[in-house]
Design an enzyme around this catalytic site. Structure first.
Site, mmCIF file in Angstrom:
data_model
loop_
_atom_site.group_PDB
_atom_site.id
_atom_site.type_symbol
_atom_site.label_atom_id
_atom_site.label_comp_id
_atom_site.label_asym_id
_atom_site.label_seq_id
_atom_site.Cartn_x
_atom_site.Cartn_y
_atom_site.Cartn_z
ATOM 1 N N SER A 1 0.117 -8.943 1.004
ATOM 2 C CA SER A 1 -1.345 -8.901 1.018
ATOM 3 C C SER A 1 -1.826 -8.874 2.459
ATOM 4 O O SER A 1 -1.219 -9.510 3.334
ATOM 5 C CB SER A 1 -1.903 -10.155 0.328
ATOM 6 O OG SER A 1 -3.279 -10.300 0.625
ATOM 7 N N SER A 2 -2.915 -8.163 2.690
ATOM 8 C CA SER A 2 -3.494 -8.146 4.036
ATOM 9 C C SER A 2 -3.899 -9.554 4.459
ATOM 10 O O SER A 2 -3.878 -9.883 5.642
ATOM 11 C CB SER A 2 -4.722 -7.233 4.066
ATOM 12 O OG SER A 2 -4.371 -5.939 3.619
ATOM 13 N N GLN B 1 -18.260 -5.947 -1.843
ATOM 14 C CA GLN B 1 -17.394 -6.772 -2.698
ATOM 15 C C GLN B 1 -17.075 -8.128 -2.081
ATOM 16 O O GLN B 1 -16.293 -8.888 -2.644
ATOM 17 C CB GLN B 1 -16.115 -6.010 -3.050
ATOM 18 C CG GLN B 1 -15.148 -5.802 -1.902
ATOM 19 C CD GLN B 1 -14.024 -4.851 -2.296
ATOM 20 O OE1 GLN B 1 -14.255 -3.664 -2.532
ATOM 21 N NE2 GLN B 1 -12.811 -5.364 -2.390
ATOM 22 N N GLN C 1 -8.817 -6.366 -11.208
ATOM 23 C CA GLN C 1 -9.465 -5.183 -10.631
ATOM 24 C C GLN C 1 -8.979 -3.917 -11.341
ATOM 25 O O GLN C 1 -9.772 -3.028 -11.672
ATOM 26 C CB GLN C 1 -9.136 -5.121 -9.135
ATOM 27 C CG GLN C 1 -9.443 -3.798 -8.459
ATOM 28 C CD GLN C 1 -9.208 -3.871 -6.973
ATOM 29 O OE1 GLN C 1 -9.959 -4.530 -6.260
ATOM 30 N NE2 GLN C 1 -8.175 -3.216 -6.479
ATOM 31 N N HIS D 1 0.850 -1.206 0.000
ATOM 32 C CA HIS D 1 0.000 0.000 0.000
ATOM 33 C C HIS D 1 0.885 1.256 0.000
ATOM 34 O O HIS D 1 0.590 2.229 -0.691
ATOM 35 C CB HIS D 1 -0.898 0.031 1.241
ATOM 36 C CG HIS D 1 -1.913 -1.081 1.305
ATOM 37 N ND1 HIS D 1 -1.837 -2.092 2.230
ATOM 38 C CD2 HIS D 1 -3.034 -1.330 0.569
ATOM 39 C CE1 HIS D 1 -2.872 -2.911 2.072
ATOM 40 N NE2 HIS D 1 -3.610 -2.479 1.064
ATOM 41 N N GLY E 1 -2.911 -1.231 -7.499
ATOM 42 C CA GLY E 1 -1.815 -2.183 -7.589
ATOM 43 C C GLY E 1 -2.060 -3.243 -8.651
ATOM 44 O O GLY E 1 -3.192 -3.698 -8.840
ATOM 45 N N GLU E 2 -0.976 -3.648 -9.306
ATOM 46 C CA GLU E 2 -1.070 -4.759 -10.270
ATOM 47 C C GLU E 2 -1.294 -6.090 -9.564
ATOM 48 O O GLU E 2 -1.614 -7.084 -10.199
ATOM 49 C CB GLU E 2 0.203 -4.827 -11.121
ATOM 50 C CG GLU E 2 0.326 -3.675 -12.093
ATOM 51 C CD GLU E 2 1.552 -3.777 -12.983
ATOM 52 O OE1 GLU E 2 2.425 -4.630 -12.703
ATOM 53 O OE2 GLU E 2 1.644 -2.996 -13.936
ATOM 54 N N LYS E 3 -1.114 -6.116 -8.246
ATOM 55 C CA LYS E 3 -1.414 -7.326 -7.474
ATOM 56 C C LYS E 3 -2.833 -7.806 -7.800
ATOM 57 O O LYS E 3 -3.086 -8.993 -7.927
ATOM 58 C CB LYS E 3 -1.253 -6.998 -5.986
ATOM 59 C CG LYS E 3 -1.970 -7.901 -5.026
ATOM 60 C CD LYS E 3 -1.217 -9.184 -4.837
ATOM 61 C CE LYS E 3 -1.751 -10.082 -3.746
ATOM 62 N NZ LYS E 3 -3.147 -10.075 -3.472
ATOM 63 N N ASP E 4 -3.749 -6.836 -7.896
ATOM 64 C CA ASP E 4 -5.138 -7.140 -8.249
ATOM 65 C C ASP E 4 -5.344 -6.702 -9.695
ATOM 66 O O ASP E 4 -6.012 -5.712 -9.982
ATOM 67 C CB ASP E 4 -6.088 -6.410 -7.296
ATOM 68 C CG ASP E 4 -5.820 -6.808 -5.848
ATOM 69 O OD1 ASP E 4 -6.242 -7.888 -5.456
ATOM 70 O OD2 ASP E 4 -5.138 -6.041 -5.141
HETATM 71 P P1 AMP Z 1 -6.641 -3.656 -0.599
HETATM 72 O O1 AMP Z 1 -6.453 -2.900 0.670
HETATM 73 O O2 AMP Z 1 -6.210 -5.074 -0.521
HETATM 74 O O3 AMP Z 1 -8.001 -3.459 -1.202
HETATM 75 O O4 AMP Z 1 -5.633 -3.012 -1.649
HETATM 76 C C1 AMP Z 1 -5.639 -1.625 -1.907
HETATM 77 C C2 AMP Z 1 -4.744 -1.345 -3.092
HETATM 78 O O5 AMP Z 1 -3.419 -1.789 -2.812
HETATM 79 C C3 AMP Z 1 -5.171 -2.090 -4.370
HETATM 80 O O6 AMP Z 1 -5.000 -1.237 -5.484
HETATM 81 C C4 AMP Z 1 -4.226 -3.249 -4.417
HETATM 82 O O7 AMP Z 1 -4.000 -3.760 -5.721
HETATM 83 C C5 AMP Z 1 -2.968 -2.618 -3.861
HETATM 84 N N1 AMP Z 1 -2.046 -3.640 -3.346
HETATM 85 C C6 AMP Z 1 -2.330 -4.630 -2.464
HETATM 86 N N2 AMP Z 1 -1.246 -5.414 -2.274
HETATM 87 C C7 AMP Z 1 -0.264 -4.892 -3.056
HETATM 88 C C8 AMP Z 1 1.095 -5.266 -3.313
HETATM 89 N N3 AMP Z 1 1.651 -6.314 -2.735
HETATM 90 N N4 AMP Z 1 1.812 -4.507 -4.183
HETATM 91 C C9 AMP Z 1 1.235 -3.435 -4.795
HETATM 92 N N5 AMP Z 1 -0.033 -3.028 -4.589
HETATM 93 C C10 AMP Z 1 -0.778 -3.760 -3.742
#
Ligand code: AMP
Length: 274
Positions: free
Chosen positions: A184-185, A57, A152, A33, A146-149
């Site tokens: 990841s959370s 979601q 999305q 984040h 993030g490209e992680k998702d």
């Molecule tokens: P979330 O809190 O999981 O909904 O994620 C919030 C944002 O952080 C989203 O745009 C995710 O894709 C991004 N994000 C989560 N994990 C990562 C990571 N390991 N690297 C980069 N971006 C991330």
């Protein structure tokens, strides 16, 4: 750093910060984040982080109630990062008429009928709807994802195009632990044994991305994941722009989702052009 607990406070802050960069999150913040925050700051505009665990979601059998809510810890991470403001709306503020019969943003099936859309029906409608609300309230010049998702990210880009929303969408590569596991959370759900196994998902995606696309390799990797204790959900190679099956010289990406115990992990890696 200003804390904005409601829409009125946001509107007041917004008057002095006309073109902020929005980083939408569900909290339980980690370095991934913060890399989004740093990318936002590169624009030179003030960065506003939103923290909202969006009920829309999550599926009925998913982890909405147990999702980690760690606001004090999150604020302690954001303060030294130079974030200008944190928007922490209540569910009542974002869904004033409740969640029943809600007008939603339904992203096109071409982007949501595969990968996470299969196992999580309604998930991307929930994501697109809350992001549309956040963009409408914050009116940022840019928003960072993030490209992680990756799926999305494509859904949001497409929504912004389809609805002519005046915002730039900035993508940030996945930040990883030293052993390759995507931050990841949900990694916090893993026990010590599962945490040791978890980087295998990234490892096999890298192996697939380094080889020519091949069904036998895909089946082999699926079996290896199962033998290691994962329950794979999907393992797919798609066009990185359209999420359609590979065609021609399009840039491609491998995508995977797998469960380790009760934890659902997702990851994706690009296939480098040869
Ligand atoms: P979330 O809190 O999981 O909904 O994620 C919030 C944002 O952080 C989203 O745009 C995710 O894709 C991004 N994000 C989560 N994990 C990562 C990571 N390991 N690297 C980069 N971006 C991330």
């Amino acid at each position: 750093m200003e804390l904005l607990p409601d829409i009125d406070a946001l509107a007041r802050w917004r008057r002095d910060n006309p073109a902020p960069v929005l980083v939408p999150t569900m909290g339980n913040l980690h370095e991934g984040h913060l890399s989004l925050v740093r990318r936002g700051q590169e624009t030179g505009q003030p960065v506003i982080v939103s923290i909202f665990v969006n009920p829309l979601q999550f599926g009925p059998a998913e982890d909405f109630s147990s999702y980690p809510r760690t606001l004090e810890q999150d604020l302690a991470r954001l303060r030294p990062a130079g974030v200008a403001a944190v928007f922490i709306p209540s569910e009542q503020a974002l869904y004033p008429c409740g969640r029943e019969a809600l007008t939603t943003v339904v992203p096109p099936a071409a982007l949501t009928s595969r990968l996470c859309g299969l196992g999580r029906p309604g998930h991307f409608t929930g994501v697109a709807t809350v992001v549309a609300k956040l963009l409408s309230l914050v009116q940022p010049g840019a928003a960072v994802f993030g490209e992680k998702d990756f799926q999305q990210l494509l859904v949001i880009r497409r929504m912004v195009q389809d609805l002519n929303l005046p915002v730039e969408i900035i993508a940030v590569p996945t930040l990883r632990e030293p052993d390759g596991l995507a931050m990841s959370s949900r990694n916090g759900y893993l026990d010590a044994g599962q945490r040791k196994l978890a980087p295998l998902l990234y490892q096999v995606l890298c192996e697939l991305a380094a080889a020519s696309p091949n069904e036998a390799d895909r089946h082999g990797v699926w079996s290896r994941l199962e033998a290691a204790g994962f329950q794979p959900e999907y393992l797919e190679l798609f066009d990185a722009a359209t999420l359609q099956p590979p065609q021609g010289k399009a840039s491609l990406r491998w995508f995977a989702a797998a469960r380790l115990g009760r934890t659902r992990l997702i990851d994706n890696v690009p296939v480098n052009p040869r």
